[in-house]
Design a protein around this motif. Structure first.
Motif, PDB file in Angstrom:
ATOM      1  N   TYR A  77      -2.938  -4.321   3.899  1.00  8.43           N
ATOM      2  CA  TYR A  77      -3.062  -3.086   4.867  1.00  8.43           C
ATOM      3  C   TYR A  77      -3.376  -4.310   6.254  1.00  8.43           C
ATOM      4  CZ  TYR A  77      -6.568  -0.480   7.709  1.00  8.43           C
ATOM      5  OH  TYR A  77      -6.949   0.273   8.545  1.00  8.43           O
ATOM      6  N   TRP A  85     -14.063  -4.923   0.932  1.00  3.65           N
ATOM      7  CA  TRP A  85     -12.513  -5.753  -0.051  1.00  3.65           C
ATOM      8  C   TRP A  85     -13.028  -6.957  -0.267  1.00  3.65           C
ATOM      9  CZ3 TRP A  85      -8.055  -3.971   2.060  1.00  3.65           C
ATOM     10  CH2 TRP A  85      -8.976  -2.774   3.136  1.00  3.65           C
ATOM     11  N   ASP A 138      -5.795  -3.494   9.879  1.00  5.03           N
ATOM     12  CA  ASP A 138      -6.315  -2.183  11.109  1.00  5.03           C
ATOM     13  C   ASP A 138      -5.954  -2.519  12.479  1.00  5.03           C
ATOM     14  OD1 ASP A 138      -7.741  -0.334  11.508  1.00  5.03           O
ATOM     15  OD2 ASP A 138      -9.549  -1.886  11.516  1.00  5.03           O
ATOM     16  N   ALA A 179      -5.850  -2.142  -2.335  1.00  2.00           N
ATOM     17  CA  ALA A 179      -5.484  -2.487  -0.723  1.00  2.00           C
ATOM     18  C   ALA A 179      -6.067  -3.934  -0.636  1.00  2.00           C
ATOM     19  CB  ALA A 179      -5.510  -2.001   0.634  1.00  2.00           C
ATOM     20  N   ILE A 239      -8.773   4.816   4.554  1.00  7.99           N
ATOM     21  CA  ILE A 239      -8.457   3.078   3.205  1.00  7.99           C
ATOM     22  C   ILE A 239     -10.000   4.185   3.051  1.00  7.99           C
ATOM     23  CG2 ILE A 239      -9.736   1.158   3.555  1.00  7.99           C
ATOM     24  CD1 ILE A 239      -6.700   1.459   3.602  1.00  7.99           C
ATOM     25  N   LYS A 240     -10.329   3.888   2.079  1.00 10.20           N
ATOM     26  CA  LYS A 240     -12.134   3.903   1.215  1.00 10.20           C
ATOM     27  C   LYS A 240     -12.132   3.328   0.435  1.00 10.20           C
ATOM     28  CE  LYS A 240     -12.895   9.306   2.134  1.00 10.20           C
ATOM     29  NZ  LYS A 240     -12.562  10.561   1.415  1.00 10.20           N
ATOM     30  N   THR A 299      -6.589  -7.213   2.672  1.00 10.79           N
ATOM     31  CA  THR A 299      -6.216  -7.250   4.098  1.00 10.79           C
ATOM     32  C   THR A 299      -5.917  -8.660   4.564  1.00 10.79           C
ATOM     33  OG1 THR A 299      -8.402  -6.686   5.858  1.00 10.79           O
ATOM     34  CG2 THR A 299      -9.102  -8.118   4.532  1.00 10.79           C
ATOM     35  N   GLN A 338       2.896   3.647   1.922  1.00  8.60           N
ATOM     36  CA  GLN A 338       1.707   3.893   1.428  1.00  8.60           C
ATOM     37  C   GLN A 338       2.579   4.578   0.177  1.00  8.60           C
ATOM     38  OE1 GLN A 338      -1.799   6.210   2.981  1.00  8.60           O
ATOM     39  NE2 GLN A 338      -0.126   6.677   4.427  1.00  8.60           N
ATOM     40  N   CYS A 386       1.881   0.855   6.975  1.00  5.46           N
ATOM     41  CA  CYS A 386       1.307   1.519   6.588  1.00  5.46           C
ATOM     42  C   CYS A 386       0.917   2.581   6.571  1.00  5.46           C
ATOM     43  CB  CYS A 386      -0.324   1.165   6.792  1.00  5.46           C
ATOM     44  SG  CYS A 386      -0.584  -0.689   7.306  1.00  5.46           S
ATOM     45  N   ALA A 402     -11.823   0.137   0.515  1.00  4.39           N
ATOM     46  CA  ALA A 402     -10.745  -0.944   0.196  1.00  4.39           C
ATOM     47  C   ALA A 402      -9.041  -0.360  -0.833  1.00  4.39           C
ATOM     48  CB  ALA A 402     -10.712  -2.012  -0.657  1.00  4.39           C
ATOM     49  N   HIS A 403      -9.672   0.804  -0.855  1.00  7.46           N
ATOM     50  CA  HIS A 403      -7.895   1.162  -1.590  1.00  7.46           C
ATOM     51  C   HIS A 403      -7.440   2.750  -0.314  1.00  7.46           C
ATOM     52  CE1 HIS A 403     -10.007   0.068  -5.222  1.00  7.46           C
ATOM     53  NE2 HIS A 403      -8.953   0.427  -5.560  1.00  7.46           N
ATOM     54  N   TYR A 404      -6.476   2.281  -0.593  1.00  4.30           N
ATOM     55  CA  TYR A 404      -5.417   3.783   0.027  1.00  4.30           C
ATOM     56  C   TYR A 404      -4.872   4.869  -0.763  1.00  4.30           C
ATOM     57  CZ  TYR A 404      -1.935   0.488   2.985  1.00  4.30           C
ATOM     58  OH  TYR A 404      -1.667  -0.589   4.108  1.00  4.30           O
TER      59      TYR A 404
END
Length: 463
Positions: free
Chosen positions: A410, A239, A412, A212, A424-425, A214, A389, A385, A427-429
């Motif tokens: 992404y 990120w 927030d 992802a 999100i973990k 930002t 995804q 979002c 910087a990944h969906y």
């Protein structure tokens, strides 16, 4: 069990995001500034249009619920920026007669025909065809149908698509007007070839997630202090890909982009987004001046309808190593077809609510693969979002099998209003696990933010 649709409701749900400058970009809002300038300075507003920016988006949805006689519900929506949502609501209501009374089984057994039914009504087709408000309404309805289908199969939408036979996927797509670029046979061939390694890619997405980027750090209305703090926080959270809004003032853009590039370092990815602000020659000149910060792409540099203008910009910026990204306001698959034919974009940005839902986005994903153009979806707003995804997971697992230069936007904002918010973990969906299309909002959120009778808006209007 039959899931016959017995009722369809739609509500106007708005969030006052303009109060904190979320979503602010370089596109001028004439109404807002006319009111402000006339009140404070009494000068002619046109004198100020070149220096002012769009600061008043209220993220909103036309929120659709399908009720079935079995008790199962389907949820869907389309995204707007506040005023005008009531028009989309009316368009959804105009489509109700084509939906209520049909069973889910009847729809999905010939989904292409149902899609054409919604987009080819003898009278309402004049309002499009397949573009504008009527297509936004179509997307809201079809998003709810896909959500209902995924729930009936007890799968998240991406998994429903991944497990689907390639022939069934192809049967959901309307190939009308795009067979000169992509035939049913070609689409089927792409999907069949991608079966190899599919399970490994699915496992990869379940374990690692989809990369992802930002946009939350650099809205145009944010102060330098906000930019610095948000970038610092994002870097600490892992990120490495950042997008910056530009287009209001070149010198200010230079300063802000240099600031962010300095903060994120030379190895992080930077993109810039003008939100349709410039004419063609102005875009080339402006972005050339920003080349020193090494942006991967310029997004929406000019009118989203100007395919040949985008082609000219793409050609001019290619020697600088800067691509053109667009698509969040492409009306339909035909526009995407022509953008690809004209080499007018280097990054395809699908949107889950702009075109005709999953059906039409499937066509775009397949065309993009044929032209070897990476798909980097538009997201953010409210709920975008959550939806997109699913599409990007399907694209990687079953179509492209490629992550090179691919990432999903992404932002927030407002995820707390959804029953199945994005996760999100690093910087990944992370792949959604709940059944459906992640469209369902908490009823309390809908009631509180329904316009104009919701509690939030009653309080806001008093102020």
């Amino acid at each position: 069990m039959s899931h016959r649709i017995i009722n369809m409701t739609v509500r106007d749900v708005r969030f006052p995001t303009s109060l904190e400058q979320h979503g602010s970009d370089a596109m001028v809002s004439l109404y807002r500034f006319t009111r402000r300038i006339n009140k404070r300075t009494r000068l002619r507003p046109l004198l100020f249009l070149s220096t002012l920016q769009h600061t008043d988006p209220d993220y909103s949805v036309a929120y659709v619920v399908l009720d079935t006689e079995s008790g199962l519900k389907g949820f869907g929506f389309t995204f707007t920026l506040g005023k005008g949502t009531e028009i989309v609501v009316s368009a959804v209501q105009a489509l109700a007669g084509l939906v209520v009374g049909k069973s889910l089984e009847e729809i999905v057994s010939n989904f292409r025909e149902f899609y054409r039914l919604l987009t080819s009504d003898g009278q309402m087709r004049w309002l499009g065809p397949e573009k504008g408000v009527i297509q936004l309404a179509t997307a809201a309805v079809l998003n709810a149908v896909w959500d209902l289908w995924a729930r009936a199969e007890d799968k998240p939408l991406w998994k429903l698509l991944v497990d689907m036979d390639p022939k069934k996927i192809v049967s959901c797509i309307d190939f009308r007007y795009i067979t000169d670029v992509l035939t049913e046979e070609e689409a089927l061939d792409i999907l069949v070839k991608a079966q190899e390694g599919k399970q490994q890619r699915e496992n990869q997405m379940l374990n690692e997630g989809y990369p992802a980027y930002t946009t939350s750090c650099a809205w145009l209305g944010y102060t330098d202090q906000q930019l610095k703090q948000l970038c610092t926080d994002a870097l600490k959270s892992g990120w490495t890909k950042f997008k910056v809004k530009v287009g209001a003032d070149l010198q200010d853009d230079m300063r802000r982009c240099r600031l962010i590039r300095q903060m994120i370092g030379p190895n992080s990815t930077l993109m810039i987004d003008a939100n349709q602000r410039w004419d063609v020659d102005e875009a080339i000149s402006w972005v050339s001046a920003l080349a020193e910060v090494k942006p991967l792409w310029i997004e929406e540099p000019t009118s989203p309808d100007d395919i040949l203008g985008h082609a000219a910009i793409s050609k001019a910026l290619a020697p600088l190593g800067i691509g053109v990204a667009t698509g969040e306001q492409c009306h339909n698959r035909v526009m995407f077809k022509q953008f690809l034919q004209a080499s007018a974009l280097q990054f395809v940005q699908i949107d889950s609510c702009r075109v005709g839902s999953v059906n039409e986005n499937l066509a775009v994903l397949l065309m993009a693969h044929k032209f070897r153009v990476p798909v980097c979806p538009h997201a953010g707003g409210v709920g975008l979002c959550e939806l997109v995804q699913h599409l990007i997971l399907f694209d990687y697992i079953c179509v492209s099998a490629d992550l090179n230069n691919r990432m999903c936007e992404y932002v927030d904002h407002l995820h707390e209003h959804f029953r199945s918010p994005v996760v999100i973990k690093n910087a990944h969906y992370m792949a959604p696990k709940d059944a459906g299309y992640s469209c369902e909002m908490f009823e309390s959120s809908v009631e509180t933010h329904q316009y104009p009778e919701g509690g939030v808006w009653k309080l806001h209007m008093k102020k």
